[in-house]
Motif scaffolding. Structure first.
Motif, PDB file in Angstrom:
ATOM      1  N   CYS A  28       0.857  -1.215  -0.191  1.00  0.00           N
ATOM      2  CA  CYS A  28      -0.120   0.124   0.107  1.00  0.00           C
ATOM      3  C   CYS A  28       0.864   1.232   0.006  1.00  0.00           C
ATOM      4  N   TYR A  86       1.442   3.164   2.314  1.00  0.00           N
ATOM      5  CA  TYR A  86       2.201   3.479   3.647  1.00  0.00           C
ATOM      6  C   TYR A  86       3.410   2.430   3.680  1.00  0.00           C
ATOM      7  N   THR A 115       3.518  -0.873   3.473  1.00  0.00           N
ATOM      8  CA  THR A 115       3.081  -1.912   3.974  1.00  0.00           C
ATOM      9  C   THR A 115       2.775  -3.089   3.280  1.00  0.00           C
ATOM     10  N   HIS A 152       0.446  -6.122   2.172  1.00  0.00           N
ATOM     11  CA  HIS A 152      -0.751  -6.584   2.710  1.00  0.00           C
ATOM     12  C   HIS A 152      -1.298  -7.904   1.991  1.00  0.00           C
ATOM     13  N   CYS A 207      -1.863  -1.483   9.817  1.00  0.00           N
ATOM     14  CA  CYS A 207      -1.063  -0.531   9.012  1.00  0.00           C
ATOM     15  C   CYS A 207      -1.987   0.991   9.063  1.00  0.00           C
ATOM     16  N   CYS A 209      -3.080   2.672   6.819  1.00  0.00           N
ATOM     17  CA  CYS A 209      -3.863   2.848   5.901  1.00  0.00           C
ATOM     18  C   CYS A 209      -5.420   2.486   5.978  1.00  0.00           C
TER      19      CYS A 209
HETATM   20 ZN   LIG Z   1      -1.541  -0.227   4.450  1.00  0.00          ZN
END
Ligand SMILES: [Zn+2]
Length: 421
Positions: free
Chosen positions: A260, A262, A264, A266, A315, A317
């Motif tokens: 994503c 950010y 991270t 997923h 996260c 997000c």
């Molecule tokens: Zn995220």
């Protein structure tokens, strides 16, 4: 001939992988992201139960396993006993075989069908939707396909009209050719770009070094199939001036992971059940997937051999199923110490020691290494050698060689670490 085959393949893809099933699945996948996490999770449990029931009643391999806790599969099982996983005869017209060249050099045959392939294709578009790329928008893929040259093009590429995608060769990316590639991106006004990092990084480096303001603003540059460092992601983002992400999947299509905004990783949650098993190395886990959609060759708790640095469970997000920060390469990407230890996660050796974007470490024999660098690359040899020695716990010899081209796998992937013995 090769171009014609690819172009006809484009029509075939449009009618099979992007047909009715595809659109139904894509709609379903996009809707899942609007649900509450508990509802998304309930949907996942339902898909998992369906495929477990199908596999344990219809395949010889899973029928024999009474305790669901013991369900587990790996590439070796699939390679040697593939017929035990099939629920249809392999010559059934609905069955499609996909062969992989395999990163270890031993190929694997996966049997699938339109339902599964359409679902995998839909997962790609669901991934792109996170970056506001809509289905059908024009993209370019720098993939492992060999594309033959064509008189009117300076470099080999082909436009697959029915799926609105350009396939570009990764075998011709040199400083001389990069202006031609940039020309394609600009003229064709691509909305998204996807490729191996080893294909996209040299292009991004060229853009930055020559201070080029490219006349196209893609919404997304994504990478896959090889590991990519944080620095290289930043390089792609500043060269193409757009969002950069990563998509992880496999030919087996048992699970998928994406990055994503950010940073991270997923679990995408729509292709299969994903579990992580702690590997020997601290903080690193093997990715294990149970695909929801391959009813022709169900694979449950399939050990992919791919490693993930699992660090996070939430996260910023707000999206569910946060997993970690890096895909760490493959379990078999290791070098051997003289006392027989497998030493992996070697990408860390390259950080802050190598100038340039790529390098390749070859282990020639026990204690003997060669570091390959591109013509514009350089390395702190003493530091690299002592870092490798401390990981291995022994003295080594290291040679540095400048090469025009790195060694690639048959599908054109660049492996950072190769054992040549
Ligand atoms: Zn995220």
């Amino acid at each position: 001939m090769n171009r014609l085959v690819l172009q006809l393949g484009g029509y075939w893809l449009a009618f099979t992988r992007h047909g009715k099933i595809f659109h139904k699945q894509l709609e379903q996948f996009l809707e899942l992201n609007t649900l509450k996490v508990s509802d998304f999770q309930a949907w996942r449990s339902q898909q998992y139960e369906k495929i477990v029931h199908h596999a344990t009643t219809r395949t010889h391999f899973y029928k024999l396993i009474r305790n669901p806790e013991l369900l587990a599969t790996n590439k070796a099982d699939v390679r040697s006993k593939y017929e035990l996983f099939l629920t249809r005869h392999r010559l059934d017209p609905r069955v499609r075989a996909i062969s992989t060249s395999g990163t270890t050099g031993v190929g694997l045959r996966i049997f699938t069908d339109n339902f599964h392939m359409s679902s995998v294709a839909a997962s790609w578009w669901a991934f792109r939707a996170n970056f506001n790329v809509e289905f059908g928008e024009k993209g370019i893929v720098f993939g492992g396909r060999k594309i033959s040259s064509h008189g009117k093009h300076a470099i080999p590429w082909v436009f697959l009209k029915p799926i609105n995608q350009i396939l570009a060769s990764t075998y011709h990316i040199t400083d001389n050719n990069i202006p031609h590639y940039l020309n394609i991106l600009e003229k064709e006004k691509v909305v998204w770009i996807h490729g191996y990092p080893s294909a996209l990084i040299p292009i991004a480096r060229y853009i930055i070094d020559h201070n080029i303001d490219i006349q196209v603003r893609p919404k997304l540059v994504s990478t896959g199939s090889e590991t990519i460092s944080r620095e290289s992601r930043a390089l792609l983002s500043s060269a193409f001036k757009c969002q950069v992400s990563e998509y992880y999947g496999q030919v087996e299509g048992v699970c998928s992971i994406w990055r994503c905004n950010y940073g991270t990783l997923h679990d995408q949650g729509i292709l299969g059940e994903l579990t992580l098993r702690h590997a020997e190395d601290k903080g690193v886990s093997e990715i294990i997937g149970s695909g929801y959609w391959n009813y022709t060759m169900p694979l449950l708790r399939y050990h992919t051999g791919d490693l993930l640095l699992s660090t996070k469970s939430t996260c910023k997000c707000g999206r569910p199923f946060a997993l970690g920060s890096e895909i760490e390469g493959r379990i078999d990407d290791y070098v051997l110490s003289s006392d027989g230890r497998k030493v992996g996660r070697l990408a860390r050796l390259f950080t802050n020691v190598i100038e340039g974007d790529e390098a390749q470490l070859i282990q020639i024999s026990l204690g003997k290494f060669k570091l390959l660098l591109p013509p514009n690359g350089s390395a702190d040899k003493r530091k690299f050698k002592s870092n490798l020695e401390s990981l291995l716990g022994e003295k080594i010899t290291l040679e540095i060689e400048i090469v025009e081209q790195f060694k690639r796998t048959r599908s054109g992937k660049l492996k950072t670490v190769i054992r040549s013995f």
